[in-house]
Design a protein around this motif. Structure first.
Motif, PDB file in Angstrom:
ATOM      1  N   GLY A   4       0.808  -1.213   0.000  1.00 36.16           N
ATOM      2  CA  GLY A   4       0.000   0.000   0.000  1.00 36.16           C
ATOM      3  C   GLY A   4       0.843   1.267   0.000  1.00 36.16           C
ATOM      4  N   GLU A   5       1.942   1.242   0.742  1.00 35.07           N
ATOM      5  CA  GLU A   5       2.832   2.405   0.772  1.00 35.07           C
ATOM      6  C   GLU A   5       3.347   2.724  -0.635  1.00 35.07           C
ATOM      7  N   LYS A   6       3.754   1.671  -1.369  1.00 35.00           N
ATOM      8  CA  LYS A   6       4.283   1.874  -2.721  1.00 35.00           C
ATOM      9  C   LYS A   6       3.200   2.366  -3.681  1.00 35.00           C
ATOM     10  N   GLU A   7       1.997   1.767  -3.582  1.00 36.82           N
ATOM     11  CA  GLU A   7       0.917   2.119  -4.501  1.00 36.82           C
ATOM     12  C   GLU A   7       0.366   3.519  -4.219  1.00 36.82           C
ATOM     13  N   MET A   8       0.299   3.907  -2.942  1.00 34.63           N
ATOM     14  CA  MET A   8      -0.193   5.247  -2.616  1.00 34.63           C
ATOM     15  C   MET A   8       0.778   6.321  -3.070  1.00 34.63           C
ATOM     16  N   LEU A   9       2.070   6.009  -3.026  1.00 35.11           N
ATOM     17  CA  LEU A   9       3.069   6.932  -3.553  1.00 35.11           C
ATOM     18  C   LEU A   9       2.929   7.036  -5.066  1.00 35.11           C
ATOM     19  N   LYS A  10       2.715   5.918  -5.726  1.00 37.08           N
ATOM     20  CA  LYS A  10       2.607   5.872  -7.191  1.00 37.08           C
ATOM     21  C   LYS A  10       1.377   6.617  -7.697  1.00 37.08           C
ATOM     22  N   TYR A  11       0.222   6.351  -7.099  1.00 39.93           N
ATOM     23  CA  TYR A  11      -1.027   6.896  -7.623  1.00 39.93           C
ATOM     24  C   TYR A  11      -1.426   8.235  -6.998  1.00 39.93           C
ATOM     25  N   PHE A  12      -1.060   8.433  -5.725  1.00 36.56           N
ATOM     26  CA  PHE A  12      -1.560   9.616  -5.018  1.00 36.56           C
ATOM     27  C   PHE A  12      -0.462  10.526  -4.467  1.00 36.56           C
ATOM     28  N   LYS A  13       0.813  10.171  -4.726  1.00 36.14           N
ATOM     29  CA  LYS A  13       1.944  10.976  -4.250  1.00 36.14           C
ATOM     30  C   LYS A  13       1.951  11.111  -2.730  1.00 36.14           C
ATOM     31  N   ILE A  14       1.402  10.094  -2.041  1.00 40.47           N
ATOM     32  CA  ILE A  14       1.352  10.113  -0.583  1.00 40.47           C
ATOM     33  C   ILE A  14       2.546   9.341  -0.039  1.00 40.47           C
ATOM     34  N   ILE A  15       3.341  10.008   0.793  1.00 41.96           N
ATOM     35  CA  ILE A  15       4.475   9.360   1.444  1.00 41.96           C
ATOM     36  C   ILE A  15       4.055   8.934   2.825  1.00 41.96           C
TER      37      ILE A  15
END
Length: 226
Positions: free
Chosen positions: A214-225
Motif C-alpha cells: 500500500g505504501e508503494k501504490e499510494m506513492l505511485k497513484y496519489f503521491k502520498i508518502i
C-alpha cells in the motif's frame, strides 16, 4: 419540521444510543449483545434503545439464523453521525513532533464505507491537485481526465453512477477538519485498496493498517508518502 428535528436530535443525543451509533460507524452489522458490550449496558436496556432507533428508521435489522444484526438504515445516517463528530473540540498541539504522532484512528480509518483520517484527506487532496476530481460550489465532480484515470485505475464510473445512492460528495473529517471523499466512489476506492491488500482492517476498531504494498501504490497513484 422543527418537531421532527428535535425528536431525531434527542434520539441520537442519549449517551447509550450515541454509543450505538458510533460503534456502527465501523460499517459492519452488530448483534444486540455486541452493541450492549460496546455501550457498557445490559441486554434489556440495549433492546429498548435499539427499538427506538428502529422505530425512527435510523437503524435496520437483518436476521441470519438465530441472530439479528443491526446496521444503519442508510448511508446518510452514517454521514450525519460522522458530521456530528466535528463538534468535538480539536486538541491543541504543542509541537510539530506531536502532530506527526497520530493515533491510529486519526491517521487512517474507515468512515462507514469510505476512507478517512489523515490518509483519507491526503488522498482527496491528491485527486484535487491532479484535477482528477474538481471542487465546485462545495461539491466534488469528476473531470473528463478523471473519468479516464478511474477507468485505468479499475473503477467503472458508469456502474457507480447507476447505484441508488450518492455518487460523490465531500465529507468533513472530524479529526482533520477537512474534507475526504464519500459516496459510491469513496466506497469503490476503499474496496479496491482492501481487495488488493494496500490496506487491512484491524480487529474491534475502525483503524486501518497500510501494508508495504500500500505504501508503494499510494506513492505511485496519489503521491502520498507514508
Amino acid at each position: 419540521m422543527e418537531d421532527q428535528f428535535i425528536k431525531a436530535a434527542a434520539l441520537i443525543g442519549d449517551p447509550t444510543r450515541a454509543s450505538i451509533m458510533w460503534t456502527l460507524l465501523d460499517g459492519r452489522a452488530f448483534t444486540a449483545t455486541e452493541l450492549a458490550i460496546s455501550a457498557n449496558t445490559s441486554p434489556q436496556n440495549i433492546s429498548m434503545h435499539l427499538g427506538k432507533l428502529l422505530e425512527a428508521n435510523l437503524l435496520c435489522v437483518e436476521k441470519q439464523g438465530r441472530h439479528k444484526y443491526y446496521r444503519f438504515s442508510n448511508k446518510e445516517v452514517a454521514y450525519v453521525v460522522e458530521a456530528m463528530a466535528n463538534l468535538i473540540p480539536k486538541p491543541e498541539i504543542a509541537s510539530k513532533k506531536k502532530s506527526e504522532n497520530y493515533p491510529p484512528i486519526k491517521y487512517c480509518r474507515t468512515c462507514y464505507d469510505h476512507l478517512a483520517g489523515k490518509i483519507g484527506v491526503a488522498l482527496t487532496d491528491s485527486l484535487l491537485e491532479q484535477k482528477i476530481i474538481i471542487e465546485n460550489n462545495s461539491t466534488f465532480e469528476i473531470s473528463s481526465e478523471g473519468e479516464k484515470w478511474f477507468s485505468d485505475f479499475g473503477i467503472n464510473i458508469e456502474d457507480a453512477q447507476k447505484q441508488k445512492r450518492i455518487f460523490l460528495k465531500p465529507c468533513l473529517d472530524w479529526s482533520e477538519r477537512r474534507n475526504h471523499i464519500a459516496g459510491s466512489i469513496g466506497t469503490l476506492l476503499l474496496n479496491k485498496m482492501l481487495n488488493e491488500d494496500w490496506i487491512r482492517r484491524t480487529a474491534n476498531s475502525r483503524a486501518i493498517v497500510i501494508t508495504g504494498k500500500g505504501e508503494k501504490e499510494m506513492l505511485k497513484y496519489f503521491k502520498i508518502i507514508i
